[in-house]
Design a protein around this motif. Structure first.
Motif, PDB file in Angstrom:
ATOM      1  N   LYS A 125      -1.769   7.055 -15.688  1.00  0.00           N
ATOM      2  CA  LYS A 125      -0.606   6.735 -14.855  1.00  0.00           C
ATOM      3  C   LYS A 125      -0.173   5.297 -15.112  1.00  0.00           C
ATOM      4  CE  LYS A 125      -1.925   9.715 -10.930  1.00  0.00           C
ATOM      5  NZ  LYS A 125      -3.339   9.999 -11.258  1.00  0.00           N
ATOM      6  N   ASP A 126       1.148   5.100 -15.265  1.00  0.00           N
ATOM      7  CA  ASP A 126       1.668   3.742 -15.353  1.00  0.00           C
ATOM      8  C   ASP A 126       2.169   3.310 -13.977  1.00  0.00           C
ATOM      9  OD1 ASP A 126       4.060   5.082 -14.975  1.00  0.00           O
ATOM     10  OD2 ASP A 126       4.838   4.666 -16.980  1.00  0.00           O
ATOM     11  N   ALA A 127       2.767   2.112 -13.887  1.00  0.00           N
ATOM     12  CA  ALA A 127       3.211   1.582 -12.604  1.00  0.00           C
ATOM     13  C   ALA A 127       4.236   2.490 -11.940  1.00  0.00           C
ATOM     14  CB  ALA A 127       3.795   0.182 -12.796  1.00  0.00           C
ATOM     15  N   THR A 128       5.142   3.075 -12.737  1.00  0.00           N
ATOM     16  CA  THR A 128       6.157   3.962 -12.173  1.00  0.00           C
ATOM     17  C   THR A 128       5.530   5.211 -11.578  1.00  0.00           C
ATOM     18  OG1 THR A 128       7.806   3.159 -13.757  1.00  0.00           O
ATOM     19  CG2 THR A 128       8.232   5.283 -12.685  1.00  0.00           C
ATOM     20  N   ALA A 129       4.567   5.797 -12.274  1.00  0.00           N
ATOM     21  CA  ALA A 129       3.898   7.001 -11.763  1.00  0.00           C
ATOM     22  C   ALA A 129       3.126   6.686 -10.482  1.00  0.00           C
ATOM     23  CB  ALA A 129       2.969   7.568 -12.826  1.00  0.00           C
ATOM     24  N   ILE A 130       2.500   5.511 -10.417  1.00  0.00           N
ATOM     25  CA  ILE A 130       1.767   5.128  -9.210  1.00  0.00           C
ATOM     26  C   ILE A 130       2.725   4.965  -8.040  1.00  0.00           C
ATOM     27  CG2 ILE A 130       0.419   3.267  -8.154  1.00  0.00           C
ATOM     28  CD1 ILE A 130      -0.833   2.802 -10.932  1.00  0.00           C
ATOM     29  N   ALA A 131       3.822   4.236  -8.283  1.00  0.00           N
ATOM     30  CA  ALA A 131       4.805   4.027  -7.219  1.00  0.00           C
ATOM     31  C   ALA A 131       5.403   5.354  -6.751  1.00  0.00           C
ATOM     32  CB  ALA A 131       5.909   3.092  -7.703  1.00  0.00           C
ATOM     33  N   THR A 132       5.736   6.221  -7.705  1.00  0.00           N
ATOM     34  CA  THR A 132       6.300   7.526  -7.363  1.00  0.00           C
ATOM     35  C   THR A 132       5.290   8.365  -6.591  1.00  0.00           C
ATOM     36  OG1 THR A 132       7.700   7.455  -9.331  1.00  0.00           O
ATOM     37  CG2 THR A 132       7.358   9.607  -8.301  1.00  0.00           C
ATOM     38  N   GLY A 133       4.020   8.264  -6.968  1.00  0.00           N
ATOM     39  CA  GLY A 133       2.980   9.015  -6.278  1.00  0.00           C
ATOM     40  C   GLY A 133       2.863   8.636  -4.816  1.00  0.00           C
ATOM     41  N   PHE A 134       2.798   7.343  -4.530  1.00  0.00           N
ATOM     42  CA  PHE A 134       2.733   6.905  -3.131  1.00  0.00           C
ATOM     43  C   PHE A 134       4.003   7.285  -2.379  1.00  0.00           C
ATOM     44  CE2 PHE A 134      -0.459   3.624  -4.622  1.00  0.00           C
ATOM     45  CZ  PHE A 134      -1.519   4.111  -3.860  1.00  0.00           C
ATOM     46  N   GLU A 135       5.131   7.068  -3.019  1.00  0.00           N
ATOM     47  CA  GLU A 135       6.409   7.320  -2.372  1.00  0.00           C
ATOM     48  C   GLU A 135       6.575   8.795  -2.043  1.00  0.00           C
ATOM     49  OE1 GLU A 135      10.626   6.566  -4.161  1.00  0.00           O
ATOM     50  OE2 GLU A 135       9.804   4.643  -3.485  1.00  0.00           O
ATOM     51  N   GLY A 136       6.176   9.652  -2.947  1.00  0.00           N
ATOM     52  CA  GLY A 136       6.307  11.076  -2.727  1.00  0.00           C
ATOM     53  C   GLY A 136       5.437  11.595  -1.599  1.00  0.00           C
ATOM     54  N   LEU A 137       4.411  10.860  -1.268  1.00  0.00           N
ATOM     55  CA  LEU A 137       3.520  11.237  -0.167  1.00  0.00           C
ATOM     56  C   LEU A 137       3.901  10.561   1.139  1.00  0.00           C
ATOM     57  CD1 LEU A 137       0.190  10.964  -2.173  1.00  0.00           C
ATOM     58  CD2 LEU A 137       1.164  13.095  -1.239  1.00  0.00           C
ATOM     59  N   GLY A 138       4.963   9.750   1.107  1.00  0.00           N
ATOM     60  CA  GLY A 138       5.328   9.001   2.301  1.00  0.00           C
ATOM     61  C   GLY A 138       4.316   7.914   2.604  1.00  0.00           C
ATOM     62  N   ALA A 139       3.602   7.433   1.590  1.00  0.00           N
ATOM     63  CA  ALA A 139       2.563   6.418   1.761  1.00  0.00           C
ATOM     64  C   ALA A 139       3.059   5.076   1.251  1.00  0.00           C
ATOM     65  CB  ALA A 139       1.294   6.828   1.020  1.00  0.00           C
ATOM     66  N   GLU A 140       2.410   4.012   1.707  1.00  0.00           N
ATOM     67  CA  GLU A 140       2.801   2.658   1.318  1.00  0.00           C
ATOM     68  C   GLU A 140       1.581   1.889   0.842  1.00  0.00           C
ATOM     69  OE1 GLU A 140       4.866  -1.357   3.257  1.00  0.00           O
ATOM     70  OE2 GLU A 140       4.455   0.408   4.493  1.00  0.00           O
ATOM     71  N   PHE A 141       1.670   1.307  -0.338  1.00  0.00           N
ATOM     72  CA  PHE A 141       0.604   0.472  -0.898  1.00  0.00           C
ATOM     73  C   PHE A 141       1.037  -0.987  -0.829  1.00  0.00           C
ATOM     74  CE2 PHE A 141      -2.897  -0.664  -3.588  1.00  0.00           C
ATOM     75  CZ  PHE A 141      -2.440  -1.720  -4.364  1.00  0.00           C
ATOM     76  N   GLY A 142       0.104  -1.874  -0.507  1.00  0.00           N
ATOM     77  CA  GLY A 142       0.401  -3.299  -0.474  1.00  0.00           C
ATOM     78  C   GLY A 142      -0.762  -4.099  -1.025  1.00  0.00           C
ATOM     79  N   ASN A 143      -0.483  -5.276  -1.538  1.00  0.00           N
ATOM     80  CA  ASN A 143      -1.558  -6.128  -2.057  1.00  0.00           C
ATOM     81  C   ASN A 143      -1.129  -7.580  -2.026  1.00  0.00           C
ATOM     82  OD1 ASN A 143       0.297  -5.357  -4.156  1.00  0.00           O
ATOM     83  ND2 ASN A 143      -1.108  -6.187  -5.679  1.00  0.00           N
ATOM     84  N   GLY A 144      -2.083  -8.493  -2.077  1.00  0.00           N
ATOM     85  CA  GLY A 144      -1.792  -9.917  -2.064  1.00  0.00           C
ATOM     86  C   GLY A 144      -3.058 -10.719  -2.293  1.00  0.00           C
ATOM     87  N   ALA A 145      -2.912 -11.927  -2.803  1.00  0.00           N
ATOM     88  CA  ALA A 145      -4.049 -12.807  -3.066  1.00  0.00           C
ATOM     89  C   ALA A 145      -3.767 -14.183  -2.492  1.00  0.00           C
ATOM     90  CB  ALA A 145      -4.334 -12.898  -4.571  1.00  0.00           C
ATOM     91  N   TYR A 146      -4.792 -14.807  -1.915  1.00  0.00           N
ATOM     92  CA  TYR A 146      -4.675 -16.089  -1.240  1.00  0.00           C
ATOM     93  C   TYR A 146      -5.850 -16.966  -1.652  1.00  0.00           C
ATOM     94  CZ  TYR A 146      -1.827 -12.712   1.220  1.00  0.00           C
ATOM     95  OH  TYR A 146      -0.929 -11.719   1.491  1.00  0.00           O
ATOM     96  N   ARG A 147      -6.094 -18.054  -0.947  1.00  0.00           N
ATOM     97  CA  ARG A 147      -7.191 -18.925  -1.344  1.00  0.00           C
ATOM     98  C   ARG A 147      -8.556 -18.316  -1.034  1.00  0.00           C
ATOM     99  NH1 ARG A 147      -3.318 -23.028  -1.058  1.00  0.00           N
ATOM    100  NH2 ARG A 147      -3.593 -24.510  -2.783  1.00  0.00           N
ATOM    101  N   ASP A 148      -8.730 -17.789   0.160  1.00  0.00           N
ATOM    102  CA  ASP A 148     -10.021 -17.225   0.541  1.00  0.00           C
ATOM    103  C   ASP A 148     -10.203 -15.786   0.081  1.00  0.00           C
ATOM    104  OD1 ASP A 148     -11.391 -19.255   1.763  1.00  0.00           O
ATOM    105  OD2 ASP A 148     -10.914 -18.665   3.815  1.00  0.00           O
ATOM    106  N   MET A 149      -9.140 -15.024   0.082  1.00  0.00           N
ATOM    107  CA  MET A 149      -9.273 -13.568  -0.004  1.00  0.00           C
ATOM    108  C   MET A 149      -8.198 -12.934  -0.852  1.00  0.00           C
ATOM    109  SD  MET A 149      -7.723 -12.591   3.782  1.00  0.00           S
ATOM    110  CE  MET A 149      -8.802 -13.720   4.644  1.00  0.00           C
ATOM    111  N   ALA A 150      -8.456 -11.682  -1.208  1.00  0.00           N
ATOM    112  CA  ALA A 150      -7.439 -10.809  -1.785  1.00  0.00           C
ATOM    113  C   ALA A 150      -7.466  -9.517  -0.990  1.00  0.00           C
ATOM    114  CB  ALA A 150      -7.717 -10.532  -3.257  1.00  0.00           C
ATOM    115  N   ILE A 151      -6.312  -8.904  -0.814  1.00  0.00           N
ATOM    116  CA  ILE A 151      -6.248  -7.698   0.001  1.00  0.00           C
ATOM    117  C   ILE A 151      -5.549  -6.576  -0.754  1.00  0.00           C
ATOM    118  CG2 ILE A 151      -6.214  -9.001   2.164  1.00  0.00           C
ATOM    119  CD1 ILE A 151      -3.175  -8.301   2.317  1.00  0.00           C
ATOM    120  N   ALA A 152      -5.849  -5.353  -0.311  1.00  0.00           N
ATOM    121  CA  ALA A 152      -5.118  -4.174  -0.739  1.00  0.00           C
ATOM    122  C   ALA A 152      -5.039  -3.259   0.470  1.00  0.00           C
ATOM    123  CB  ALA A 152      -5.821  -3.471  -1.895  1.00  0.00           C
ATOM    124  N   SER A 153      -3.885  -2.628   0.675  1.00  0.00           N
ATOM    125  CA  SER A 153      -3.703  -1.844   1.892  1.00  0.00           C
ATOM    126  C   SER A 153      -3.017  -0.525   1.582  1.00  0.00           C
ATOM    127  CB  SER A 153      -2.886  -2.624   2.925  1.00  0.00           C
ATOM    128  OG  SER A 153      -1.582  -2.897   2.438  1.00  0.00           O
TER     129      SER A 153
END
Length: 499
Positions: A125-153
């Motif tokens: 799967k490329d980025a488009t397939a991943i985005a389409t996969g979440f979108e088609g399920l009505g799901a939302e993916f999020g991520n971010g990186a900071y000084r102390d931590m990195a997150i994925a949701s």
């Protein structure tokens, strides 16, 4: 790149399904009454009354959503915090890794780039397939990186037919990122373009220099997003190695809130944990050295000057955290009505806004005061801010200031658990900073019990007006005296800051 939020709520039909499910649940479930606060009257305890205005509270603390937090560890060592919430047919999942830029080592930007690449590709799967996969399920993916931590949701419907494929895709993204070469080039170019924008932003330039002066060679000292020199040579192999170490199951806190039973939550957390690389928790950063105080200036062509004043503050487990939060609320953390805002904006019209705050981190994060002002009045404004801080630390808050700040915090604190997304963020912080499960209740109780003398003692203990590291960014121009304080400043406050 402070945060990259991948995605989109999904199809309108699924949104309608959520709404219909919520209405059905509300219709079939009796209304839940929040716990009666200790100061509530018997009449209030008898049943919920309609609140016509805030005056009806009569000084009582607004009720807050009561949480029953469950905690356990997975077989691979991941810490899990879970709150069961059936009001909506959804769940929120947030993974917090000790994988921020403090773990970059000699390669600034490594943590940011690794996190940014998570959803750019997995096997098949490329980025488009991943985005389409979440979108088609009505799901939302999020991520971010900071000084102390990195997150994925992940946010998804909790029904099995949506939950299971959304979770499967999420575990692939977190456990098997492929770091494709073309995506790496594209994101590097985006980051490098961002560096060019930073050069036109005096506030950003001042912030970068402030952290470098405040922390020096400490892991917090370099920019989280890396530098123009460090980003280009970073390779996919380096990202894979960092992922294998920092995104390990023993290095994550799994926070989960939503329409799940305890058994379903355990199974979900186990699936996520098993999909991650094996490995232990990474150690926290060392304590920073106390920096040399003083002023440095960045010459920049602008009508305004950015002023940043900072010193080392506290870590997140500091026993005085509640007292310092309340004390800063009075000084400059509460918007209008604070000492800084009253003296600098309201009485003199010198700035659009001035703010102060503690950023409590794994080790001592910064205490900072920030504002922009007219370039020709920057020297006088800087001295005024320093004098306000010095006076506040010497005299402490008045009883009226203390009472007002307590009321404001009591009124706003319920918003920290107003939604499942708010709660999952709170759980992530509780787990990551190893706070007690009763933290949310303990914090407000501590705040309400504080005296003016205790707040004064805590602020004076942790802040020194002679230890400030100061960075200014703006033009060198002839200085003008400040206007005297008045209830009606001769000139209005500045508009929205230029940068």
């Amino acid at each position: 790149m402070s945060e990259r939020n991948g995605l989109r709520y999904g199809l309108l039909g699924l949104a309608a399904l959520i709404l219909l499910g919520a209405l059905a649940l509300l219709a079939s479930r009796p209304a839940s009454t929040p716990p009666t606060p200790p100061s509530a009257t018997p009449e209030a305890a008898a049943g919920p009354a309609k609140l016509e205005s805030l005056t009806a509270l009569k000084g009582q603390t607004p009720s807050r959503r009561a949480l029953e937090i469950h905690s356990w560890r997975t077989a691979e060592g991941a810490k899990v915090l879970f709150v069961e919430a059936h009001q909506l047919p959804m769940f929120d999942l947030r993974l917090t890794f000790a994988a921020g830029s403090s773990h970059d080592g000699a390669t600034p930007g490594l943590a940011m780039l690794t996190n940014a690449m998570l959803n750019e590709g997995v096997p098949g799967k490329d980025a488009t397939a991943i985005a389409t996969g979440f979108e088609g399920l009505g799901a939302e993916f999020g991520n971010g990186a900071y000084r102390d931590m990195a997150i994925a949701s992940l946010r998804s419907l909790s029904a099995k037919q949506q939950r299971e494929p959304a979770l499967q895709l999420f575990t692939e993204v977190l456990g098997q990122p492929s770091f494709p070469a073309e995506a790496l080039v594209r994101i590097k170019n985006q980051v490098l373009a961002g560096f060019q924008y930073q050069k036109q932003n005096p506030g950003k330039l001042a912030g970068l220099q402030l952290f470098q002066r405040l922390y020096g060679e400490h892991p917090y000292g370099h920019p989280s997003e890396g530098t123009e020199q460090s980003i280009p040579p970073l390779s996919a192999a380096q990202l894979r190695a960092f992922h294998a170490q920092a995104y390990a199951a023993g290095n994550v806190v799994i926070a989960l809130v939503g329409d799940l039973s305890r058994g379903e939550a355990e199974a979900l957390a186990a699936q996520v944990s098993a999909a991650l690389p094996r490995g232990p928790a990474l150690p926290p950063p060392p304590a920073p050295q106390v920096p040399k105080p003083g002023l440095s200036h960045i010459e920049f062509p602008s009508k305004q000057t950015s002023l940043l004043l900072a010193e080392l503050g506290i870590d997140r487990r500091e026993p005085d955290y509640a007292a310092l939060t309340l004390g800063n609320q009075i000084l400059g953390g509460g918007g209008f009505g604070t000492r800084l805002m009253a003296e600098v904006r309201e009485k003199r019209g010198l700035t659009y806004g001035v703010y102060s705050g503690f950023t409590a981190m794994q080790t001592r994060g910064p205490f900072m005061i920030s504002l922009q002002t007219r370039a020709e009045q920057s020297a006088g404004t800087l001295k005024l801010v320093q004098d306000i801080l010095r006076d506040y630390l010497a005299t402490g808050p008045t009883q009226q200031e203390l009472d007002d700040a307590k009321r404001e915090l009591a009124g706003s604190f319920p918003l920290s658990t107003a939604s499942n997304a708010d709660i999952v963020g709170q759980l992530g912080a509780i787990g990551f900073y190893d706070l007690p499960l009763s933290y949310l209740e303990d914090f407000m109780q501590q705040v309400q019990n504080l005296s003016a003398a205790q707040v004064k003692t805590a602020m004076a203990k942790h802040l020194d007006p002679d230890a400030l590291v100061i960075v200014t960014a703006g033009p060198t121009v002839a200085q003008q005296p400040l206007p005297p304080p008045t209830d009606k400043p001769a000139e209005p406050a500045l508009g929205v800051p230029e940068h």
